[in-house]
Motif scaffolding. Structure first.
Motif, short mmCIF file in Angstrom:
data_model
loop_
_atom_site.label_atom_id
_atom_site.label_comp_id
_atom_site.label_asym_id
_atom_site.label_seq_id
_atom_site.Cartn_x
_atom_site.Cartn_y
_atom_site.Cartn_z
N ARG A 1 137.70 58.15 37.17
CA ARG A 1 137.69 58.82 38.47
C ARG A 1 137.09 60.22 38.39
O ARG A 1 136.30 60.62 39.22
CB ARG A 1 139.10 58.89 39.01
CG ARG A 1 139.20 58.79 40.49
CD ARG A 1 140.51 58.20 40.92
NE ARG A 1 141.66 58.89 40.37
CZ ARG A 1 142.52 58.37 39.53
NH1 ARG A 1 142.35 57.14 39.10
NH2 ARG A 1 143.54 59.04 39.08
N THR B 1 139.71 46.72 46.44
CA THR B 1 139.64 48.14 46.79
C THR B 1 140.83 48.45 47.66
O THR B 1 141.48 47.55 48.18
CB THR B 1 138.35 48.45 47.58
OG1 THR B 1 138.39 47.71 48.81
CG2 THR B 1 137.09 48.07 46.81
N HIS C 1 143.98 46.75 43.47
CA HIS C 1 143.05 47.88 43.55
C HIS C 1 143.56 48.93 42.59
O HIS C 1 144.74 48.91 42.22
CB HIS C 1 142.93 48.43 44.98
CG HIS C 1 144.23 48.95 45.55
ND1 HIS C 1 144.74 50.20 45.26
CD2 HIS C 1 145.12 48.37 46.39
CE1 HIS C 1 145.88 50.37 45.91
NE2 HIS C 1 146.14 49.28 46.59
N TYR D 1 132.71 52.92 44.27
CA TYR D 1 133.42 52.10 43.29
C TYR D 1 132.38 51.55 42.32
O TYR D 1 131.30 51.13 42.74
CB TYR D 1 134.09 50.91 43.97
CG TYR D 1 135.38 51.23 44.71
CD1 TYR D 1 136.58 51.35 44.02
CD2 TYR D 1 135.40 51.38 46.09
CE1 TYR D 1 137.76 51.62 44.68
CE2 TYR D 1 136.58 51.66 46.77
CZ TYR D 1 137.76 51.78 46.05
OH TYR D 1 138.93 52.04 46.70
N ASP D 2 132.70 51.54 41.05
CA ASP D 2 131.77 50.89 40.12
C ASP D 2 132.06 49.39 40.12
O ASP D 2 132.95 48.91 40.82
CB ASP D 2 131.84 51.52 38.72
CG ASP D 2 133.11 51.18 37.93
OD1 ASP D 2 133.91 50.34 38.40
OD2 ASP D 2 133.30 51.77 36.85
N ALA E 1 141.37 47.69 38.69
CA ALA E 1 141.27 47.19 40.06
C ALA E 1 141.94 45.83 40.18
O ALA E 1 142.47 45.48 41.23
CB ALA E 1 139.81 47.10 40.47
N GLY F 1 135.53 48.16 39.86
CA GLY F 1 136.52 48.56 40.86
C GLY F 1 137.13 49.92 40.61
O GLY F 1 138.13 50.28 41.22
N GLN F 2 136.53 50.69 39.69
CA GLN F 2 136.99 52.06 39.48
C GLN F 2 136.36 52.96 40.53
O GLN F 2 135.15 52.87 40.78
CB GLN F 2 136.59 52.56 38.09
CG GLN F 2 137.25 51.79 36.95
CD GLN F 2 138.74 52.03 36.86
OE1 GLN F 2 139.24 53.09 37.24
NE2 GLN F 2 139.47 51.04 36.37
N LEU F 3 137.18 53.79 41.14
CA LEU F 3 136.65 54.76 42.11
C LEU F 3 136.12 55.94 41.31
O LEU F 3 136.90 56.74 40.78
CB LEU F 3 137.77 55.21 43.05
CG LEU F 3 137.38 56.23 44.11
CD1 LEU F 3 136.38 55.65 45.10
CD2 LEU F 3 138.61 56.73 44.85
N THR G 1 134.09 44.52 44.71
CA THR G 1 134.36 45.66 45.59
C THR G 1 133.48 45.69 46.83
O THR G 1 133.80 46.36 47.79
CB THR G 1 134.14 46.99 44.83
OG1 THR G 1 132.77 47.05 44.42
CG2 THR G 1 135.03 47.09 43.62
#
Lengths: 162, 147, 793
Positions: free
Chosen positions: B119, C367, C111, C704-705, C45, C708-710, C145
């Motif tokens: 993040r 997500t 998510h 989001y990659d 995620a 599913g990482q923000l 995502t």
């Protein structure tokens, strides 16, 4: 635990604090000065801005122990003695420079420091000076106007006293 | 995040291979690694301290050597977790002899990040990976010189 | 009645507490014996919880209790519900998988940030320390995502019982075959494939909750940073925890912005309330900004293909749309309504388009939930229509202003002229679309601008102008209508006007203020309607024990719906007051007129003041026979229709040809939000909306990659507009009254955010065309890199 002594809004406090306690948390939790808000965890939003020895500082970006021996002003102590409000506080009300009020206290503290060093700023200078403070409500339009209003008021006040 | 690159090392392939298969050497040359213990054949437990911009942390996890091609290369699988997030990397390493006792080390793979690391660390990660890679090869060269 | 306040920029009465640091937000509240919560959250995620080891955490200093998903599962609590039901085209009910408070062992996170356990401790620091010591073993699984990718075969599945990740498919408008035919016969078809990217609301106050169960009175109190305390109480009591509502008090103290994200009932609200009873102590949870990025419901996120057909003269013949709307992993409170009934129904825009069809898939992805974010569906509809309009003008070599004018619905006032029935279910109440466009064009100095643009292009500088004219639906909403469309609640509002014996007035409103200035605007209305000073009026909101009921503040509804409820109660006060006044003046009620705070016998100087009547109502010694004492009335107002504000937004940009950097030089907004009570506050609402709409065009967007990482989940990475990103805005307004509510007001909270985004993007596209780069689309946000690449292609 470490012992610190600070002067906040003119009053001296001594406390034993955890070394990892942030100054913002010290003001809010220990001194119950909840006008200093916490809006992020990356020292980006500016909601927690206070004055430390006369300079604006994001109080989440330093530890309480680092403030030992310092003089602090928070929004609760900003109005000059004898006045109910600082010109910036008046300006924000007069120009609708706030909506939800959450960023407002930090915004005013940043602007107060800025006007000390630049009493007659341009719009561009005001915008640049406040870029470390996020507001999500106002689109900054009326914040700029509020600061301009306060600058004018402070100039007039100074002319009267001079 | 992609991890690719190559570097020419000043030693022959046999020597490089031996170094890559030696736990103590690896622990010395891989940046950030503070401990590397063998837990099974080609499996290691690793502890690393890494600081990258706004995020720093102590990572622990496993390191596995797969697809071992004697004297030619292997695939390194690293799985590390920490309070600030997890990293999962798979990197294929190939050794190619070049002229006069030099060896080209080619690596190709990628890493998956999660948690706070993904993040807030993502912005600086490719830079960090670049720095770590450079450190790795510097360390490797020093190791070749000194041993 | 008086006309002292309505229409005046009265300075806000609520400001004093905020500017002096005395605002009282949820996190400012400390209760005796209060504990603190910290959540253990999924770093993935999509991952299965294999096991949870609490042994280390349980023994850490200060830990009071730890609850896991297994504990919640054992109680039978299923999770938080959604408040709106949309059906599949074939009539089947939408897929509505449970949204658990905590994930149980064997279940999967859906998510990043999905919680598995909560640690409650004596201090916040102790709670965080211990939550970091909880060991969770995860089995990581594939994630998806993007809503379009989620619909493709082989995509990772979010819910086992939602095949193809489809929550629902949905359509609206004329039969598709008719629209297909109209498109096929069009002389020109402008088509556009685009993404309306995911936005993160980012109210500056992070969400905060305090759950407080008091055993001695068997009562729960929840302090919550919410936009609608009563709705939270209803959802939490009736659908989540199964608590009796009269034993639950929900308080919304000062709330630091919402923009939609604080409408919804979140799992943490229910969790702190439930857990407080388990430990018999108050529990506070305040999210970190990092959590706010991950967990506060996001907005927008549509992948769309749109086609607009024109005849040879440039008259719009048809509009055909296919959209994949991302709903996130779980259906949030209003989520199903946003891409459907708040988006599809607005696709008529301000144009007479005779044939319209939208086909939409509501998609589950790994997500966080997507729900109403300032504008909620209407910005997506406006973006689609207004991008097509400006692009069609460029493609056909027509003037974008002229193209709009020739397609506008003619002006109608909704009183002597009927409302306008659209092809997509709504009936607009009143409108004068050309009026706002003409005024905007005048403010711009259009002729002069085109001249400047040509000169600039010759000097290697790219200037562009973008237009956007919008109509939106707010003041939500008639309960029967929304009920028929799937709402699981009514959308009326309540208000109680309590006249105190001394003639001072306390107003209890179900509309909750979190920055909109209700305490001022409502007091202006009450003071004028009663002809008393504003200082004599107090507005109370945000307490479910004090206020009868409320549906809350969102959808630009507070004044149109909540204000109308207040007016209804005032009418009742005046009606009863007249009876008392007539008795005191010994005349018939019909002989009285009420003005400036007193009842006067017509044609005489005999009068009795509002204060006198109030006192008499509470000291009824000399009093009409059979009349109840007291002067205190409640009302519920259920609107007859939505209200339909509209406006014209114009952006002027300069594009740096070397770097692709876009500078917003001017922004003109002419909005018609019906009658205006406080111009200063309305302008402030427009300003804030503009900043968010411009932010979407130029700066913001969740990333989001593929796992599913923000990856931009912090203020260091998510580019929210700062003071130096924006110009001073140029505003004007037109006032076309709403014909169906007593104040004639429409709603101003979202307008700025609805109209502005396409104006900015259109301006950049216009600039690029003027420099010989005929690009159709640049994906938002329009970063320098994207604009630069578009210029190179």
């Amino acid at each position: 635990m470490a012992k610190i002594t600070v002067k906040v809004n003119g009053k001296v406090y001594s406390h034993e604090v955890e070394p990892r306690l942030l100054l913002a948390h010290y003001l809010r939790e220990v001194l119950s000065l909840t006008g200093t808000h916490i809006g992020c965890d990356t020292s980006s939003c500016g909601s927690c801005t206070i004055h430390l020895d006369g300079q604006s500082v994001k109080s989440c970006s330093m530890l309480a122990v680092q403030a030992d021996g310092c003089e602090i002003t928070t929004i609760e102590g900003l109005a000059p003695s004898g006045s109910e409000l600082h010109p910036l506080q008046e300006g924000f009300k007069e120009c609708h420079g706030l909506q939800c009020g959450f960023c407002t206290t930090g915004m005013i503290m940043s602007a107060a420091d800025f006007l000390q060093s630049n009493p007659d700023p341009s719009e561009e200078q005001i915008r640049h000076a406040l870029e470390g403070n996020f507001c999500r409500c106002t689109g900054y339009h009326n914040i700029v106007k509020s600061v301009q209003w306060a600058a004018q008021k402070m100039k007039e006040d100074k002319a009267v006293t001079a | 995040m992609d991890l690719t690159g190559s570097h020419i090392l000043n030693a022959d392939t046999n020597r490089i291979w031996a170094m890559l298969m030696d736990t103590d050497t690896l622990a010395r040359i891989v940046p950030g690694i503070t401990r590397l213990e063998k837990t099974a054949e080609n499996e290691y437990k690793a502890v690393a301290e890494i600081k990258m911009g706004p995020v720093s942390g102590s990572f622990s996890g496993g390191l596995t050597l797969q697809d071992i091609r004697e004297g030619e290369g292997y695939t390194l699988h690293v799985k590390q977790s920490s309070k600030i997030g997890n990293a999962d990397a798979t990197i294929r390493i190939d050794l190619k002899p070049t002229d006069e006792g030099h060896t080209e080390l080619v690596f190709d793979g990628g890493a998956k990040l999660s948690g706070l690391l993904a993040r807030t660390g993502n912005r600086v990660m490719s830079g960090v990976a670049h720095t770590l890679t450079k450190q790795f090869f510097n360390n490797f060269e020093q190791e070749i010189e000194t041993v | 009645m008086s006309n002292k306040y309505i229409g005046q920029s009265v300075r806000r009465t609520e400001d004093k507490r905020y500017i002096t640091g005395k605002g009282r937000y949820t996190d400012d509240i400390k209760l005796v014996g209060m504990t603190h919560a910290s959540f253990v959250r999924s770093p993935y995620a999509h991952a299965r919880v294999i096991s949870i080891d609490l042994s280390a955490a349980q023994n850490m200093p200060g830990v009071v209790a730890i609850f896991t998903g297994d504990d919640i599962k054992a109680t039978g609590i299923v999770g938080v519900p959604t408040g709106w039901q949309v059906n599949f085209k074939n009539g089947d009910t939408m897929k509505e998988p449970p949204h658990p408070l905590l994930i149980a062992t064997g279940s999967t996170s859906k998510h990043i940030g999905d919680p598995v356990a909560v640690v409650i401790a004596e201090t916040y620091a102790a709670a965080v320390d211990a939550s970091e010591a909880v060991e969770v073993e995860w089995e990581e699984l594939d994630a998806v995502t993007d809503p379009f990718k989620a619909a493709q075969e082989g995509a990772a599945l979010v819910h086992a019982d939602a095949p193809g990740n489809l929550a629902f498919d949905w359509e609206l408008g004329n039969p598709l075959s008719e629209v297909d035919e109209a498109i096929a016969q069009s002389a020109h078809v402008t088509s556009l494939e685009f993404v309306n990217q995911r936005m993160i609301p980012n109210a500056i106050e992070p969400r905060a909750y305090i759950g407080h169960y008091e055993e001695h009175i068997d009562k729960y109190t929840l302090y919550t940073s919410t936009q609608n305390p009563h709705l939270i109480r209803l959802l939490m009591c009736a659908f989540v925890l199964g608590l009796p509502e009269h034993k639950v008090r929900v308080l919304g103290p000062d709330v630091g912005g919402g923009f939609g994200s604080k409408i919804f009932h979140y799992t943490e609200e229910a969790l702190v309330t439930w857990a407080s009873k388990q430990i018999n102590r108050p529990i506070k949870w305040t999210e970190t900004r990092s959590e706010a990025f991950m967990l506060d419901a996001h907005g927008r996120d549509h992948v769309t293909k749109a086609e607009m057909g024109f005849d040879a003269d440039g008259n719009v013949q048809a509009l055909r749309i296919k959209t994949y709307a991302n709903l996130g992993a779980y259906l949030s409170t209003f989520a199903p309504a946003v891409p459907t009934y708040l988006h599809g129904t607005l696709l008529q825009g301000l144009y007479t388009t005779p044939k319209i069809h939208i086909d939409l898939c509501g998609m589950f992805t790994h997500t966080v939930a997507v729900d109403a974010y300032r504008g909620a569906g209407r910005p997506e509809a406006t973006y689609l229509l207004e991008r097509l309009m400006d692009l069609a003008a460029l493609e056909m070599g027509k003037d974008p202003v002229q193209l709009r004018k020739q397609n506008f619905i003619p002006a109608f006032n909704g009183v002597s002229e009927p409302g306008y029935q659209t092809q997509v279910a709504l009936q607009y109440d009143s409108g004068n679309y050309q009026g706002v466009l003409d005024r905007g064009v005048e403010m711009l100095g259009y002729e002069n601008f085109r001249q400047m643009q040509r000169e600039a292009a010759q000097n290697g500088k790219l200037l562009g102008v973008g237009f956007s004219t919008y109509v939106e639906a707010c003041g939500i909403a008639p309960s029967a209508v929304v009920g028929a469309l799937g709402a699981r609640a009514g959308l009326y509002e309540s208000a109680q006007v309590r006249v105190q014996p001394t003639g001072k007035v306390s107003v209890y409103s179900g509309s909750h203020s979190h920055g909109q200035g209700h305490e001022t605007t409502f007091a202006q209305v009450v003071a004028d309607k009663l002809g008393i000073p504003m200082e004599d009026v107090d507005i109370i909101h945000g307490d479910s024990d004090a206020v009868a009921f409320g549906m809350g503040t969102y959808g630009s509804r507070s004044l149109a719906v909540g204000g109308s409820a207040i007016v209804k109660s005032i009418e009742k006060v005046l009606e009863k007051g007249a009876k008392i006044a007539a008795h005191k003046l010994e005349c018939a009620e019909g002989d009285l007129e009420y003005a400036e705070g007193k009842w006067t016998v017509k044609g005489t100087d005999q009068s009795v003041s509002f204060g006198d009547v109030a006192l008499t109502a509470y000291v009824p010694h000399v009093y009409p026979q059979g009349l109840e004492p007291g002067l205190d009335f409640s009302s519920f107002y259920d609107p007859a229709n939505f209200t339909y504000p509209f406006g014209c937004h114009i952006a002027v940009v300069e594009v740096d040809t070397e770097t692709g950097k876009v500078t917003l030089k001017r922004f003109i907004a002419v909005d018609d939000v019906g009658n205006v009570v406080n111009p200063m506050i309305v302008d402030g609402q427009i300003h804030g909306g503009l900043a968010q709409g411009i932010g979407q065009a130029l700066l913001e967007g969740a990333i989001y990659d593929e796992n599913g990482q923000l990856i931009n989940g912090s203020y260091m990475d998510y580019a929210m507009p700062r003071a130096d990103d924006l110009p001073m805005f140029e505003l004007d307004r037109q006032e076309t009254p709403c014909p169906h509510n007593p104040l004639g007001v429409k709603g101003a909270g979202e307008a700025g955010c609805i109209g502005s985004t396409p104006a900015v993007v259109n301006a950049v596209i216009d600039a690029l065309w003027s420099g010989g780069h005929p690009v159709k689309d640049i994906r938002m946000p329009l970063t320098p890199e994207r604009v630069w690449r578009a210029m190179q292609s």
